[in-house]
Design a protein around this motif. Structure first.
Motif, PDB file in Angstrom:
ATOM      1  N   SER A   1     -10.317 -51.262  -6.776  1.00  0.00           N
ATOM      2  CA  SER A   1     -11.771 -51.218  -6.887  1.00  0.00           C
ATOM      3  C   SER A   1     -12.349 -52.477  -6.242  1.00  0.00           C
ATOM      4  O   SER A   1     -11.630 -53.453  -6.015  1.00  0.00           O
ATOM      5  N   ILE A   2     -13.643 -52.458  -5.950  1.00  0.00           N
ATOM      6  CA  ILE A   2     -14.319 -53.634  -5.404  1.00  0.00           C
ATOM      7  C   ILE A   2     -15.430 -54.050  -6.364  1.00  0.00           C
ATOM      8  O   ILE A   2     -16.452 -53.348  -6.461  1.00  0.00           O
ATOM      9  N   PRO A   3     -15.278 -55.136  -7.107  1.00  0.00           N
ATOM     10  CA  PRO A   3     -16.385 -55.621  -7.938  1.00  0.00           C
ATOM     11  C   PRO A   3     -17.443 -56.262  -7.047  1.00  0.00           C
ATOM     12  O   PRO A   3     -17.122 -57.036  -6.143  1.00  0.00           O
ATOM     13  N   SER A   4     -18.705 -55.927  -7.286  1.00  0.00           N
ATOM     14  CA  SER A   4     -19.774 -56.420  -6.437  1.00  0.00           C
ATOM     15  C   SER A   4     -20.963 -56.886  -7.273  1.00  0.00           C
ATOM     16  O   SER A   4     -21.252 -56.324  -8.335  1.00  0.00           O
ATOM     17  N   LYS A   5     -21.659 -57.892  -6.771  1.00  0.00           N
ATOM     18  CA  LYS A   5     -22.840 -58.412  -7.457  1.00  0.00           C
ATOM     19  C   LYS A   5     -24.078 -57.587  -7.136  1.00  0.00           C
ATOM     20  O   LYS A   5     -25.107 -57.718  -7.803  1.00  0.00           O
ATOM     21  N   LYS A   6     -23.999 -56.765  -6.104  1.00  0.00           N
ATOM     22  CA  LYS A   6     -25.113 -55.910  -5.708  1.00  0.00           C
ATOM     23  C   LYS A   6     -24.592 -54.495  -5.512  1.00  0.00           C
ATOM     24  O   LYS A   6     -23.416 -54.298  -5.154  1.00  0.00           O
ATOM     25  N   PRO A   7     -25.419 -53.491  -5.760  1.00  0.00           N
ATOM     26  CA  PRO A   7     -24.958 -52.105  -5.575  1.00  0.00           C
ATOM     27  C   PRO A   7     -24.615 -51.815  -4.112  1.00  0.00           C
ATOM     28  O   PRO A   7     -25.384 -52.132  -3.213  1.00  0.00           O
ATOM     29  N   ILE A   8     -23.433 -51.231  -3.896  1.00  0.00           N
ATOM     30  CA  ILE A   8     -23.023 -50.801  -2.553  1.00  0.00           C
ATOM     31  C   ILE A   8     -22.780 -49.292  -2.661  1.00  0.00           C
ATOM     32  O   ILE A   8     -21.681 -48.848  -2.962  1.00  0.00           O
ATOM     33  N   ARG A   9     -23.839 -48.534  -2.449  1.00  0.00           N
ATOM     34  CA  ARG A   9     -23.787 -47.097  -2.723  1.00  0.00           C
ATOM     35  C   ARG A   9     -23.368 -46.256  -1.515  1.00  0.00           C
ATOM     36  O   ARG A   9     -22.973 -45.106  -1.655  1.00  0.00           O
ATOM     37  N   THR A  10     -23.475 -46.840  -0.319  1.00  0.00           N
ATOM     38  CA  THR A  10     -23.115 -46.118   0.899  1.00  0.00           C
ATOM     39  C   THR A  10     -22.400 -47.076   1.855  1.00  0.00           C
ATOM     40  O   THR A  10     -22.389 -48.291   1.651  1.00  0.00           O
ATOM     41  N   LEU A  11     -21.873 -46.519   2.912  1.00  0.00           N
ATOM     42  CA  LEU A  11     -21.213 -47.326   3.928  1.00  0.00           C
ATOM     43  C   LEU A  11     -22.180 -48.347   4.523  1.00  0.00           C
ATOM     44  O   LEU A  11     -21.819 -49.513   4.750  1.00  0.00           O
ATOM     45  N   GLU A  12     -23.411 -47.928   4.741  1.00  0.00           N
ATOM     46  CA  GLU A  12     -24.412 -48.813   5.347  1.00  0.00           C
ATOM     47  C   GLU A  12     -24.719 -50.023   4.463  1.00  0.00           C
ATOM     48  O   GLU A  12     -25.099 -51.094   4.959  1.00  0.00           O
ATOM     49  N   ASP A  13     -24.575 -49.863   3.129  1.00  0.00           N
ATOM     50  CA  ASP A  13     -24.886 -50.954   2.210  1.00  0.00           C
ATOM     51  C   ASP A  13     -23.918 -52.130   2.336  1.00  0.00           C
ATOM     52  O   ASP A  13     -24.166 -53.202   1.789  1.00  0.00           O
ATOM     53  N   PHE A  14     -22.820 -51.928   3.046  1.00  0.00           N
ATOM     54  CA  PHE A  14     -21.847 -53.013   3.233  1.00  0.00           C
ATOM     55  C   PHE A  14     -22.323 -54.036   4.271  1.00  0.00           C
ATOM     56  O   PHE A  14     -21.782 -55.137   4.346  1.00  0.00           O
TER      57      PHE A  14
END
Length: 350
Positions: free
Chosen positions: A160-173
């Motif tokens: 899994s990837i813990p993130s401080k901001k939502p990464i809901r799609t490929l573009e969000d990366f």
């Protein structure tokens, strides 16, 4: 009657009673021979993964009636995590439960067989390729070149990837600063617009806390929860998709060849059971972490099938680059590409 049978056997085989007795004693002595291995893992002492590894070593001792005894060593006990291949080949260690991808600097083949980033969606899929699609045979050939006999692979699940901001799609990366080791994974993240940051594992929590990175490529959902990552990075991607590493169980070739055939068979059986146990216990840990997520203020983000496939297609361009780096890498690449197409995870033209 017993002495008559003994005499008849000796006469019929053309062997004297004395010779037969010597042969019997030799067989008995061989059966009582004990072998002892020092095996270093890639896991920290006390971690769930190390405990499962220790249980495997104990089980081998029980299955062989003590004839093969394995001393389980945590990561760094004898050599660094990325030095075990050389240490086992040289006989400094007898065996390793190592992170296969750690040895990619020696041959890109280790990266492609150790973690085909973004390729498979479940450990079962890769295990099937490994056991029935030619993976194990390729791994044995690869490791034999370094003086090791490759017994089998061990997975622990999709990370899994813990993130401080939502990464809901490929573009969000795009623009996301992500802690990731150098190598294939970092190159893939770069292609999707993320910025890879090299940070030692021990510094990940502080880096997330201070905003040095926004997200981290580390472990499974449950493993990350154990480390407290979700307290400061409450948007983990789950189920994961970007990484499903394989560890190995390999032994010095001379140590392996000196084992009787029955012990070899038992060890291979134990390794397959080890792989099953690791996947199932980590999966249970992940399920418990997922169930507790909402009450802990953690939002689990699951990507769509479309975004997962886009990620895989981008990753495939990096796989191809690694495949061009050595003949063995190309063979491992070709084998997995063919299998992914059989599973419908890649189109025939990809």
């Amino acid at each position: 009657q017993e002495s008559d049978t003994y005499l008849n056997f000796s006469t019929s085989t053309g062997t004297s009673p004395a010779m037969t007795l010597c042969l019997g004693l030799a067989v008995a002595a061989r059966a009582e021979t004990t072998f002892q291995w020092k095996m270093q893992s890639l896991w920290q002492a006390g971690s769930i993964n190390q405990r499962i590894f220790e249980a495997f070593c104990e089980r081998v001792g029980e299955m062989t009636d003590g004839r093969l005894q394995i001393e389980p060593l945590a990561v760094g006990s004898i050599v660094a995590y990325n030095e075990t291949l050389d240490a086992v080949g040289a006989g400094l260690l007898d065996a390793q439960h190592g992170g296969t991808g750690y040895f990619a600097g020696k041959d890109a083949a280790f990266a492609l067989i150790g973690d085909l980033s973004g390729g498979y969606e479940t450990p079962h899929q890769m295990q099937t390729w490994f056991e029935y699609g030619g993976g194990k045979e390729l791994a044995r050939e690869l490791f034999a070149a370094y003086g090791l006999y490759y017994i089998g692979g061990v997975w622990w699940g999709v990370e899994s990837i813990p993130s401080k901001k939502p990464i809901r799609t490929l573009e969000d990366f795009k623009g996301v600063k992500i802690r990731t080791p150098e190598g294939m994974g970092q190159e893939i993240f770069k292609l999707i617009g993320a910025k890879g940051v090299n940070i030692p594992g021990a510094e990940v929590y502080t880096a997330l806390e201070r905003g040095v990175v926004d997200a981290s490529d580390w472990g499974t959902l449950g493993m990350n929860q154990d480390l407290g990552y979700h307290k400061i990075a409450p948007y983990p991607l789950y189920p994961g998709f970007h990484s499903m590493p394989m560890a190995d169980v390999a032994v010095n070739m001379e140590r392996w060849n000196e084992l009787p055939d029955d012990i070899k068979a038992l060890v291979e059986m134990a390794v397959r059971d080890f792989a099953r146990e690791m996947v199932e216990r980590i999966s249970l840990q992940d399920a418990e972490a997922a169930a507790a997520a909402e009450s802990e203020g953690v939002e689990l983000i699951s990507w769509s099938a479309d975004d997962r496939r886009k990620f895989r297609e981008i990753a495939a361009t990096v796989w191809a680059e690694y495949a061009a780096r050595s003949p063995m890498a190309k063979r491992i690449y070709d084998s997995q590409i063919s299998f992914l197409r059989r599973l419908g995870l890649l189109d025939a033209t990809e």
